[in-house]
Design a protein around this motif. Structure first.
Motif, short mmCIF file in Angstrom:
data_model
loop_
_atom_site.label_atom_id
_atom_site.label_comp_id
_atom_site.label_asym_id
_atom_site.label_seq_id
_atom_site.Cartn_x
_atom_site.Cartn_y
_atom_site.Cartn_z
N UNK A 16 0.83 -1.21 0.00
CA UNK A 16 0.00 0.00 0.00
C UNK A 16 0.86 1.26 0.00
N UNK A 17 1.95 1.24 0.76
CA UNK A 17 2.82 2.42 0.83
C UNK A 17 3.42 2.73 -0.54
N UNK A 18 3.94 1.71 -1.23
CA UNK A 18 4.58 1.95 -2.52
C UNK A 18 3.55 2.26 -3.61
N UNK A 53 4.71 0.60 -7.34
CA UNK A 53 4.75 1.99 -7.82
C UNK A 53 3.96 2.09 -9.12
N UNK A 54 3.93 0.98 -9.88
CA UNK A 54 3.07 0.94 -11.05
C UNK A 54 3.78 1.17 -12.37
N UNK A 55 5.10 1.23 -12.33
CA UNK A 55 5.87 1.33 -13.58
C UNK A 55 7.30 0.88 -13.33
N UNK A 104 9.90 -5.47 -4.54
CA UNK A 104 8.65 -5.30 -5.30
C UNK A 104 8.29 -3.83 -5.49
N UNK A 105 9.28 -2.94 -5.30
CA UNK A 105 9.00 -1.49 -5.37
C UNK A 105 8.38 -1.11 -6.71
N UNK A 108 3.44 10.32 -7.23
CA UNK A 108 4.40 10.67 -8.28
C UNK A 108 3.70 10.93 -9.61
N UNK A 109 2.68 10.11 -9.90
CA UNK A 109 1.96 10.24 -11.17
C UNK A 109 1.27 11.60 -11.30
N UNK A 110 0.88 12.16 -10.15
CA UNK A 110 0.18 13.47 -10.17
C UNK A 110 1.12 14.64 -10.45
N UNK A 111 2.41 14.42 -10.27
CA UNK A 111 3.38 15.51 -10.43
C UNK A 111 3.81 15.61 -11.89
N UNK A 112 3.44 16.68 -12.52
CA UNK A 112 3.67 16.84 -13.96
C UNK A 112 5.16 17.01 -14.27
#
Length: 385
Positions: A320-322, A350-352, A345-346, A329-333
């Motif tokens: 959940x933390x990662x 994190x999703x990418x 598993x970071x 991070x995704x929100x930061x343009x």
């Protein structure tokens, strides 16, 4: 002017950063090996390396590199070395540390004992005394065996160089100052760019970044063992290096460096550490959760050392933390993110996948420096005068 070989140890995987630092100081590299860089320098170089290098743990004055597969051979070859060139008759000398990898001689305590006896025998024959008071300056010897080759050096530093002197208070799992500086120097960040550490702990990343931005020499506010080596280093070298460090400081620099942590007491500790480092005006610390991370500006940097579950009960919270780190991070343009973690598993959470991933040993722990690269900012157009 006598030229020495000087050894600068560093974290495994960060030799290239240290090599560049040494070259920037104006010294010639003689060898780069795993976890250390060796270079040529005079007495002044010993002083400047201790005061100005950000990414090494200490500076060793190299005495010799010898091969020894038996204790008899170690004794004879140690005794043959010109210890009197380094240690005066009243010097305090001992083998402070020995380590051995893939070598026939592997007992640190035996290596230390044999070498001390050999040094005593050598100096007795040179100084024509039977007993050494050892009430003068300290000359601790360090020896490192690798495949039967022993590299022998005298420690010029004393307390490790990551002890800058500013960190009075620490969080649970602090990153060392030397490692933080090296990781910052691996990124394209500079003083004109935004930097945020959302898990700032005791403030090491923001403080090291501020010291880099203000060009504050990391060793200018601490002492060194070799300050007492009057037989090798003139006092004027210390005065000159401190004058040089003061002249290079730029405390009026404008920065946007921020540190967040969920624990209010830790944020207070980080502020106090920044004050001790003389950079409190260059950093904004705030109690804030990583899920609330946002910034209106583009092209910023996240550089951080998030938790990676050293305790079993913490491991359950990591997915959940990662995931939250990735969402923030995704929100930061157009931002870039650099994080060091032992959590394998970071990337998954994190999703990418990271654009770059560097393996770095933090002590005996294998960690990964994940680098998620954002776009470069457009070049500023030069104004026509």
């Amino acid at each position: 002017m006598k030229i020495f070989e000087l050894i600068a140890p560093c974290h495994f995987g960060l030799e290239a950063v240290l090599k560049r630092e040494i070259q920037d100081l104006g010294y010639e590299i003689s060898e780069v090996e795993d976890g250390k860089v060796t270079f040529y320098g005079d007495a002044e170089a010993i002083v400047r390396a201790n005061i100005f290098l950000r990414t090494t743990e200490r500076i060793l004055l190299k005495v010799a590199k010898i091969k020894a597969t038996t204790f008899e051979e170690l004794f004879d070859k140690t005794k043959a070395l010109p210890w009197e060139d380094f240690i005066p008759v009243n010097g305090k000398f001992w083998v402070a540390k020995a380590n051995s990898v893939k070598s026939k001689l592997f007992s640190p305590s035996d290596i230390q004992s044999i070498m001390k006896k050999a040094m005593v025998e050598r100096l007795k024959s040179v100084y024509h005394v039977e007993w050494f008071e050892e009430d003068g300056a300290s000359y601790p010897v360090r020896v490192s065996f690798m495949k039967d080759m022993a590299t022998i050096g005298i420690d010029t530093t004393g307390l490790s160089l990551h002890k800058r002197g500013y960190r009075q208070l620490t969080s649970k799992a602090p990153i060392t100052e030397t490692l933080a500086a090296a990781l910052l120097m691996l990124t394209p960040w500079n003083k004109d760019r935004i930097l945020v550490d959302p898990f700032c702990g005791s403030g090491t990343f923001p403080i090291e970044a501020a010291m880099i931005a203000a060009n504050i020499a990391p060793g200018m506010n601490r002492s060194f063992l070799s300050e007492d080596w009057k037989n090798i280093i003139s006092r004027k070298h210390w005065y000159n290096a401190h004058d040089e460090a003061r002249d290079l400081m730029r405390l009026d620099v404008e920065t946007d460096i921020q540190g967040y942590d969920l624990d209010g007491e830790i944020v207070k500790a980080a502020r106090e550490n920044a004050r001790c480092a003389g950079v409190e005006k260059l950093i904004h610390f705030q109690q804030r959760d990583v899920k609330d991370l946002n910034h209106p500006k583009k092209y910023g940097f996240i550089v951080t050392n998030p938790p990676y579950g050293e305790r079993i009960e913490e491991k359950a919270n990591l997915p959940q933390l990662y995931t939250t780190i990735g969402e923030s991070f995704q929100r930061l343009d157009s931002w870039s993110m650099y994080l060091i973690t032992a959590y394998q598993d970071a990337e998954r959470y994190i999703g990418r996948n990271a654009d770059k991933n560097r393996k770095i040993y933090n002590g005996m722990m294998k960690t990964y420096f994940y680098q998620f690269l954002g776009p470069k900012p457009p070049r500023k157009k030069k104004s026509l005068e």
